[in-house]
Design an enzyme around this catalytic site. Structure first.
Site, mmCIF file in Angstrom:
data_model
loop_
_atom_site.group_PDB
_atom_site.id
_atom_site.type_symbol
_atom_site.label_atom_id
_atom_site.label_comp_id
_atom_site.label_asym_id
_atom_site.label_seq_id
_atom_site.Cartn_x
_atom_site.Cartn_y
_atom_site.Cartn_z
ATOM 1 N N LYS A 62 -10.930 44.624 -18.450
ATOM 2 C CA LYS A 62 -11.137 45.085 -17.376
ATOM 3 C C LYS A 62 -10.797 44.891 -16.216
ATOM 4 O O LYS A 62 -11.206 43.522 -15.504
ATOM 5 C CB LYS A 62 -12.548 45.858 -18.238
ATOM 6 C CG LYS A 62 -13.719 44.896 -17.465
ATOM 7 C CD LYS A 62 -14.850 45.693 -17.931
ATOM 8 C CE LYS A 62 -16.696 45.135 -18.379
ATOM 9 N NZ LYS A 62 -17.879 45.805 -18.609
ATOM 10 N N ARG A 160 -26.528 54.483 -19.731
ATOM 11 C CA ARG A 160 -25.174 54.832 -19.632
ATOM 12 C C ARG A 160 -24.415 55.652 -20.269
ATOM 13 O O ARG A 160 -24.027 56.518 -20.266
ATOM 14 C CB ARG A 160 -25.313 53.933 -19.251
ATOM 15 C CG ARG A 160 -23.419 53.558 -18.248
ATOM 16 C CD ARG A 160 -22.701 51.981 -18.018
ATOM 17 N NE ARG A 160 -22.940 51.487 -18.537
ATOM 18 C CZ ARG A 160 -21.961 50.124 -18.987
ATOM 19 N NH1 ARG A 160 -21.915 49.486 -17.933
ATOM 20 N NH2 ARG A 160 -21.599 49.403 -19.969
ATOM 21 N N HIS A 189 -24.896 48.281 -25.474
ATOM 22 C CA HIS A 189 -24.966 47.362 -24.613
ATOM 23 C C HIS A 189 -26.353 47.178 -23.857
ATOM 24 O O HIS A 189 -26.918 48.341 -23.893
ATOM 25 C CB HIS A 189 -24.374 48.151 -23.029
ATOM 26 C CG HIS A 189 -23.599 47.149 -22.347
ATOM 27 N ND1 HIS A 189 -22.828 45.957 -22.527
ATOM 28 C CD2 HIS A 189 -23.504 47.067 -20.838
ATOM 29 C CE1 HIS A 189 -22.610 45.237 -21.524
ATOM 30 N NE2 HIS A 189 -23.240 45.923 -20.607
ATOM 31 N N ARG A 245 -18.991 40.353 -27.390
ATOM 32 C CA ARG A 245 -18.131 41.160 -26.182
ATOM 33 C C ARG A 245 -18.233 40.061 -25.009
ATOM 34 O O ARG A 245 -19.422 40.109 -24.332
ATOM 35 C CB ARG A 245 -18.492 42.746 -25.462
ATOM 36 C CG ARG A 245 -18.434 43.109 -26.715
ATOM 37 C CD ARG A 245 -19.048 44.466 -26.695
ATOM 38 N NE ARG A 245 -19.879 45.189 -25.886
ATOM 39 C CZ ARG A 245 -20.863 45.414 -25.764
ATOM 40 N NH1 ARG A 245 -20.884 45.691 -27.562
ATOM 41 N NH2 ARG A 245 -22.286 45.613 -25.306
ATOM 42 N N TYR A 289 -14.030 40.033 16.774
ATOM 43 C CA TYR A 289 -14.852 41.069 17.626
ATOM 44 C C TYR A 289 -16.350 41.218 17.840
ATOM 45 O O TYR A 289 -16.626 41.323 16.794
ATOM 46 C CB TYR A 289 -14.414 42.328 16.070
ATOM 47 C CG TYR A 289 -13.284 42.376 15.850
ATOM 48 C CD1 TYR A 289 -12.491 42.940 16.729
ATOM 49 C CD2 TYR A 289 -12.183 41.940 14.688
ATOM 50 C CE1 TYR A 289 -10.755 43.633 16.383
ATOM 51 C CE2 TYR A 289 -11.091 42.799 14.116
ATOM 52 C CZ TYR A 289 -10.427 43.796 15.753
ATOM 53 O OH TYR A 289 -8.786 43.632 15.400
ATOM 54 N N CYS A 336 -12.396 39.345 9.691
ATOM 55 C CA CYS A 336 -11.396 40.816 10.201
ATOM 56 C C CYS A 336 -10.369 41.176 9.061
ATOM 57 O O CYS A 336 -11.051 40.281 7.721
ATOM 58 C CB CYS A 336 -10.474 40.060 10.720
ATOM 59 S SG CYS A 336 -10.769 39.479 12.576
ATOM 60 N N MET A 337 -10.428 42.049 8.675
ATOM 61 C CA MET A 337 -9.420 43.099 7.811
ATOM 62 C C MET A 337 -8.188 42.243 6.936
ATOM 63 O O MET A 337 -8.536 41.354 5.762
ATOM 64 C CB MET A 337 -8.491 44.297 8.201
ATOM 65 C CG MET A 337 -8.662 44.636 7.391
ATOM 66 S SD MET A 337 -7.149 45.884 7.042
ATOM 67 C CE MET A 337 -8.825 47.519 7.735
ATOM 68 N N ASP A 338 -7.548 40.821 7.901
ATOM 69 C CA ASP A 338 -6.529 39.767 7.313
ATOM 70 C C ASP A 338 -7.369 38.935 7.529
ATOM 71 O O ASP A 338 -6.121 38.156 7.462
ATOM 72 C CB ASP A 338 -5.389 40.688 8.053
ATOM 73 C CG ASP A 338 -4.988 42.008 7.888
ATOM 74 O OD1 ASP A 338 -5.180 43.102 6.779
ATOM 75 O OD2 ASP A 338 -4.442 43.137 8.408
HETATM 76 C C1 LIG Z 1 -18.143 44.243 -19.004
HETATM 77 C C2 LIG Z 1 -18.668 44.594 -19.940
HETATM 78 C C3 LIG Z 1 -18.813 43.277 -21.235
HETATM 79 C C4 LIG Z 1 -19.052 42.114 -21.003
HETATM 80 O O1 LIG Z 1 -19.599 42.054 -20.005
HETATM 81 P P1 LIG Z 1 -20.440 40.122 -19.645
HETATM 82 O O2 LIG Z 1 -21.977 40.174 -18.308
HETATM 83 O O3 LIG Z 1 -19.483 39.854 -18.652
HETATM 84 O O4 LIG Z 1 -20.207 39.123 -20.920
HETATM 85 C C5 LIG Z 1 -19.361 43.811 -22.983
HETATM 86 N N1 LIG Z 1 -19.531 45.021 -23.136
HETATM 87 C C6 LIG Z 1 -19.747 46.137 -22.633
HETATM 88 C C7 LIG Z 1 -19.695 47.639 -23.223
HETATM 89 C C8 LIG Z 1 -19.362 45.991 -20.839
HETATM 90 O O5 LIG Z 1 -18.975 47.070 -20.080
#
Ligand SMILES: *Cc1c(COP(=O)(O)O)cnc(C)c1O
Length: 407
Positions: A62, A160, A189, A245, A289, A336-338
């Site tokens: 992601k 969540r 999770h 995951r 700045y 700065c921004m850039d």
């Molecule tokens: C982002 C996410 C992960 C990954 O978590 P890490 O701490 O980066 O390993 C796993 N499961 C779900 C549902 C997530 O949203």
């Protein structure tokens, strides 16, 4: 405008492209990210060793793979032992399919119902936890004459997303009457897998296991059972179930102090720039700045073409360092921004000609040079945030280079 290639080459000593559009990104702006795909492959192999052959690895890609580039990282992950991909948005999933990536893709939440035809067309499995979404998903699946595969999200305490842990059987029973939906997995999770104190974690673990047992006792096939993010998967073998995951650690970063020493990780992301301006300033002169920095004894100030719009948090102004010639130098003045500036402190004496920085010299902002290293964690700590956020931030504008890749 006409390009006289020969004279351009003679004067500037640079390579000349007959088609200006073919000038690569590093010829356009002197700041870039390097992503070491070998490091990512190494981290996945280490993780695989830890969890054993019976557990699948879902690579969490992601947010454009935490800033590293989702397509390249996904291909590397799948070639190195991952077999599932996790995304946060419908478009992230579509981008992977358009790059001809064929592995199962799990969307880690419920997207808007309007996007369901895209899920079905691009074979992106949603997480499901509301009746409303499930009904719409099943209607579309019927309409298209396909199965709607999904993973059931269970809320075991993070609050969540997910069906409450003690209501899963009723929820799945209602969906199960509907032949077009197919349960491919069940997951939860953890909110505190990276914390030293583990009692909250244990509560979630128990609730999840109870929910799975309830489903099995009620006669449902759960599909893949999964719960562990990086921290849980590394620390607690009990919650690896059928799949883990794997996010932050795939990129070589630790989820917290608690996973350090338990696995050998190599950071994949480094951030680089080249000096675009060098000047010697007098004592008392200010920089950037607001003159948040003033030179007390006069110094050499170098400018870099990277700023907060590139992911370098402005809160690090005057509080971070960069590496040049294997030595650390203080960043000075407001970022700065850039652009931002750093000082080569001569301690009031004159720099010798070979110490004197030049336009084009390479500077490391995150990464190592010689024996010197600045970790993403260092920036995160000073900025008062987590490495996840700093990594994602660098996705915004600097081009990505994959030096070791052999694709
Ligand atoms: C982002 C996410 C992960 C990954 O978590 P890490 O701490 O980066 O390993 C796993 N499961 C779900 C549902 C997530 O949203």
């Amino acid at each position: 405008m006409s390009f006289d290639n020969t004279s351009m080459n003679d004067r500037a000593g640079v390579s000349v492209y007959s088609d200006p559009d073919a000038i690569p990104e590093y010829g356009r702006r002197w700041s870039w990210m390097e992503v070491d795909l070998d490091a990512i492959a190494h981290n996945i192999r280490e993780y695989r060793k830890l969890v054993g052959d019976s557990v699948k690895v879902l690579a969490v890609v992601k947010a454009n793979a935490y800033g590293h580039g989702a397509v390249r990282v996904s291909r590397c992950a799948l070639a190195s032992g991952a077999s599932y991909l996790g995304v946060a948005t419908v478009d992230e999933g579509i981008d992977l399919r358009k790059a001809d990536i064929d592995a199962p893709i799990l969307l880690l939440s419920e997207p808007p119902e309007d996007s369901i035809p895209l899920l079905l067309r691009y074979r992106i499995m949603p997480s499901v936890y509301t009746r409303h979404f499930a009904d719409a998903y099943s209607r579309y699946a019927d309409l298209f004459g396909v199965k709607g595969y999904y993973h059931l999200a269970i809320n075991s305490g993070m609050n969540r997303i997910g069906v409450p842990y003690n209501e899963v059987v009723g929820f799945v029973r209602q969906l199960h009457n509907d032949g077009s939906l197919e349960l491919a997995g069940v997951f939860t999770h953890f909110a505190t897998a990276d914390e030293k104190e583990t009692s909250d974690f244990s509560v979630q673990e128990k609730r999840f296991i109870d929910a799975i047992t309830d489903l099995q006792n009620a006669g449902f096939e759960t599909g893949l059972v999964h719960a562990a993010n990086t921290a849980a998967g590394i620390r607690f073998p009990n919650v690896r179930f059928d799949m883990v995951r794997f996010g932050i650690s795939m990129y070589g970063l630790h989820a917290s102090e608690q996973t350090k020493g338990l696995i050998d990780l190599r950071p994949a992301m480094s951030i680089h720039a080249r000096i675009t301006n060098v000047q010697t300033i007098d004592p008392g002169e200010g920089v950037s700045y607001g003159f948040a920095f003033r030179s007390n004894h006069g110094s050499v100030i170098c400018t870099l073409p990277i700023g907060y719009a590139d992911g370098l948090p402005r809160v690090l102004s005057n509080r971070m360092e960069v590496i040049m010639d294997g030595k650390k130098h203080h960043q000075v003045g407001s970022i700065c921004m850039d652009q931002c500036m750093f000082e080569v402190d001569d301690g009031g004496r004159r720099l010798s000609p070979d110490e004197y920085p030049e336009i084009g010299d390479e500077v490391v902002i995150v990464g190592s040079q010689g024996d010197c290293c600045i970790a993403l964690d260092d920036l995160a700590e000073t900025a008062g945030t987590i490495n996840y956020e700093i990594a994602c931030g660098f996705d915004s504008r600097v081009p990505k280079i994959y030096p070791l890749s052999v694709e």
